[in-house]
Each structure stands twice: as C-alpha cells, then as structure tokens.
Design an enzyme around this catalytic site. Structure first.
Site, PDB file in Angstrom:
ATOM      1  N   THR A   9       0.847  -1.189   0.000  1.00  0.00           N
ATOM      2  CA  THR A   9       0.000   0.000   0.000  1.00  0.00           C
ATOM      3  C   THR A   9       0.882   1.238   0.000  1.00  0.00           C
ATOM      4  OG1 THR A   9      -1.815   1.131   1.145  1.00  0.00           O
ATOM      5  CG2 THR A   9      -0.133   0.173   2.536  1.00  0.00           C
ATOM      6  N   GLY A  13      -2.025   5.699   6.465  1.00  0.00           N
ATOM      7  CA  GLY A  13      -2.848   5.237   7.590  1.00  0.00           C
ATOM      8  C   GLY A  13      -2.801   3.724   7.726  1.00  0.00           C
ATOM      9  N   ASP A  71      -8.000  -5.343   1.048  1.00  0.00           N
ATOM     10  CA  ASP A  71      -8.997  -4.732   0.189  1.00  0.00           C
ATOM     11  C   ASP A  71     -10.288  -4.649   0.999  1.00  0.00           C
ATOM     12  OD1 ASP A  71      -9.504  -3.610  -2.426  1.00  0.00           O
ATOM     13  OD2 ASP A  71     -10.980  -5.199  -2.654  1.00  0.00           O
ATOM     14  N   SER A  72     -10.959  -3.524   0.900  1.00  0.00           N
ATOM     15  CA  SER A  72     -12.151  -3.353   1.734  1.00  0.00           C
ATOM     16  C   SER A  72     -13.183  -2.526   0.990  1.00  0.00           C
ATOM     17  CB  SER A  72     -11.759  -2.663   3.045  1.00  0.00           C
ATOM     18  OG  SER A  72     -11.145  -1.426   2.768  1.00  0.00           O
ATOM     19  N   PHE A 152     -13.203   7.959   8.198  1.00  0.00           N
ATOM     20  CA  PHE A 152     -13.013   8.442   6.830  1.00  0.00           C
ATOM     21  C   PHE A 152     -14.107   7.858   5.936  1.00  0.00           C
ATOM     22  CE2 PHE A 152     -11.424   4.602   4.662  1.00  0.00           C
ATOM     23  CZ  PHE A 152     -11.156   3.792   5.754  1.00  0.00           C
ATOM     24  N   ASP A 155     -17.938   6.605   6.590  1.00  0.00           N
ATOM     25  CA  ASP A 155     -18.239   6.499   8.026  1.00  0.00           C
ATOM     26  C   ASP A 155     -19.377   7.406   8.536  1.00  0.00           C
ATOM     27  OD1 ASP A 155     -16.489   4.463   8.359  1.00  0.00           O
ATOM     28  OD2 ASP A 155     -14.901   5.633   9.308  1.00  0.00           O
ATOM     29  N   HIS A 180     -14.579  -4.105  10.640  1.00  0.00           N
ATOM     30  CA  HIS A 180     -14.164  -5.125   9.673  1.00  0.00           C
ATOM     31  C   HIS A 180     -12.637  -5.242   9.615  1.00  0.00           C
ATOM     32  CE1 HIS A 180     -14.325  -1.155   8.068  1.00  0.00           C
ATOM     33  NE2 HIS A 180     -13.977  -1.450   6.839  1.00  0.00           N
TER      34      HIS A 180
HETATM   35  P1  IMP Z   1      -9.256  -0.012  -0.693  1.00  0.00           P
HETATM   36  O1  IMP Z   1      -8.204   0.941  -0.247  1.00  0.00           O
HETATM   37  O2  IMP Z   1      -9.156  -0.450  -2.102  1.00  0.00           O
HETATM   38  O3  IMP Z   1      -9.429  -1.146   0.273  1.00  0.00           O
HETATM   39  O4  IMP Z   1     -10.611   0.847  -0.704  1.00  0.00           O
HETATM   40  C1  IMP Z   1     -11.458   0.805   0.349  1.00  0.00           C
HETATM   41  C2  IMP Z   1     -12.605   1.805   0.134  1.00  0.00           C
HETATM   42  O5  IMP Z   1     -13.742   1.278   0.803  1.00  0.00           O
HETATM   43  C3  IMP Z   1     -12.302   3.133   0.797  1.00  0.00           C
HETATM   44  O6  IMP Z   1     -11.745   4.039  -0.109  1.00  0.00           O
HETATM   45  C4  IMP Z   1     -13.687   3.549   1.279  1.00  0.00           C
HETATM   46  O7  IMP Z   1     -14.412   4.095   0.205  1.00  0.00           O
HETATM   47  C5  IMP Z   1     -14.338   2.232   1.648  1.00  0.00           C
HETATM   48  N1  IMP Z   1     -14.052   1.841   3.052  1.00  0.00           N
HETATM   49  C6  IMP Z   1     -13.424   0.705   3.460  1.00  0.00           C
HETATM   50  N2  IMP Z   1     -13.322   0.660   4.797  1.00  0.00           N
HETATM   51  C7  IMP Z   1     -13.877   1.796   5.240  1.00  0.00           C
HETATM   52  C8  IMP Z   1     -14.048   2.334   6.562  1.00  0.00           C
HETATM   53  O8  IMP Z   1     -13.639   1.778   7.584  1.00  0.00           O
HETATM   54  N3  IMP Z   1     -14.653   3.539   6.623  1.00  0.00           N
HETATM   55  C9  IMP Z   1     -15.106   4.198   5.519  1.00  0.00           C
HETATM   56  N4  IMP Z   1     -14.957   3.766   4.270  1.00  0.00           N
HETATM   57  C10 IMP Z   1     -14.353   2.549   4.127  1.00  0.00           C
END
Ligand code: IMP
Length: 196
Positions: A9, A13, A71-72, A152, A155, A180
């Site tokens: 990454t 953060g 990934d989230s 962020f 949220d 999560h």
């Molecule tokens: P990643 O960096 O590809 O995993 O993108 C994750 C995206 O999912 C973030 O840019 C947010 O849009 C959303 N997301 C995932 N986790 C959170 C969280 O804990 N709070 C708010 N948005 C989240």
C-alpha cells in the site's frame, strides 16, 4: 536478523496500522514506496479476497518477498451490495466523500431495508506458499443524515445500531475494536503468532 515483509500500500494510515502490529512480532515492515518500480496492479477481481491476493501476490512474485495487502469496501443491501469492491472508485476516485455520501442517501431514500456492511480481506503471500486470506465484516445501516467527523470515507452515514452512533462518531479505538478491518487484522495477527 529481522524478517522483511512488504505491506502493499501507499496509504500512510494503513501502513501505520500494519507497522504497529507487525514490528512487535519481529518484522521489518516495508511499503511499496521502498520497492524499485513495483508493478501497477489493476484491482480487477470480483471479490475483496481476490483483490487482496492480487495485490500481495504481485509484490511477492516480482520481489520474492513476503507481502500483505488488504482490500475493503461498503456493501449496501438495497443496492445489490454495491459499491462493494468499487467503493474507492465509485462516482470517481477523487470525488469528495460528502458528495458520495449524499448520493448514497439519495439512492436509499425510499428503501425499506437500509442494512449494509463493511468488508475487509487481508491477504498474506510468500514465495512458494499458498496465499492466506483473513476476512471479516461489520454490519450497520445507512443513516438518515451524515453525523460525526472521525474515521473516513463512508463512516458519517454508517449507523451502528448496537452503539447508537455512526462510525464517524466512534473514537479510533472504539472503531478498531469492532470494525471489519480491526477484526481481520486480529485474525492475521493470531495466525502470524501461531507461525513462530
Ligand atoms: P481499498 O483501499 O481499495 O481497500 O478501498 C477501500 C474503500 O472502501 C475506501 O476508499 C472507502 O471508500 C471504503 N471503506 C473501506 N473501509 C472503510 C471504513 O472503515 N470507513 C469508511 N470507508 C471505508
């Protein structure tokens, strides 16, 4: 000598969170910024698990080094679990979240079912090993209006009924205890300490 591991990454953060967990376990944590021309990774998987593995495996294959990636995203029931794996890109990567959040509120305005969940997959890859994936979720509902300034992304519009607050009204520690990402991270942590 410390074991090296790359956290795939450039997000400061995320990197900080992984560092806090991995350094006490004896790892020297590197990020993509420490690697010489890491390949661009297209997150074209259809699941969080797939995308996390794509990101970590790409680093392991290119540099022959253990790597972790996550990934989230947010899945909203009445929107067929969208934005899901597209959460970061949804309505445009650089679109401010107050605009994205207003759009979500508009889309779910008349929905009876406002339930949603955040999901997080964390993949661990190492040369010659099968990838391991740690996954967890956090259930909530789409709020009626944005509230709170912590956290962020989505949220401020994610209401957590059991806490009576939105995710953006929780402190960092409160969120981390139930989120999560926090839960998936602890699964990885438990597994890593079993490997010693
Ligand atoms: P990643 O960096 O590809 O995993 O993108 C994750 C995206 O999912 C973030 O840019 C947010 O849009 C959303 N997301 C995932 N986790 C959170 C969280 O804990 N709070 C708010 N948005 C989240």
């Amino acid at each position: 000598m410390k074991k090296k591991i790359v956290v795939a990454t450039t997000n400061e953060g995320k990197l900080r969170e992984f560092r806090q967990m991995l350094e006490p376990e004896g790892y020297q944590v590197l990020s993509l910024a420490d690697l010489d021309h890491p390949a661009e990774i297209e997150e074209n998987g259809t699941t969080f698990q797939e995308n996390a593995v794509l990101k970590a495996q790409s680093v392991t294959d290119q540099f022959q080094i253990p790597a972790i990636a996550d990934d989230s995203g947010l899945c909203i029931a009445c929107l067929h679990n969208e934005p899901g794996v597209h959460s970061a890109r949804w309505l445009g990567h650089d679109t401010p979240y107050d605009i994205k959040n207003q759009k979500v509120l508009e889309l779910v305005k008349d929905a009876e079912d406002r339930s949603c969940y955040y999901a997080c997959a964390i993949a661990w890859c190492a040369p010659g090993k099968e990838p391991k994936v740690f996954y967890d979720t956090w259930n909530g509902e789409i709020a009626r209006e944005p509230r709170g300034t912590n956290g962020f992304g989505y949220d401020p519009i994610i209401y957590i009924p059991s806490m009576g607050k939105t995710a953006a009204e929780l402190t960092k520690d409160e969120k981390n205890a139930v989120s999560h990402r926090g839960k998936a991270l602890r699964k990885l942590e438990d597994w890593l300490s079993e490997q010693k």
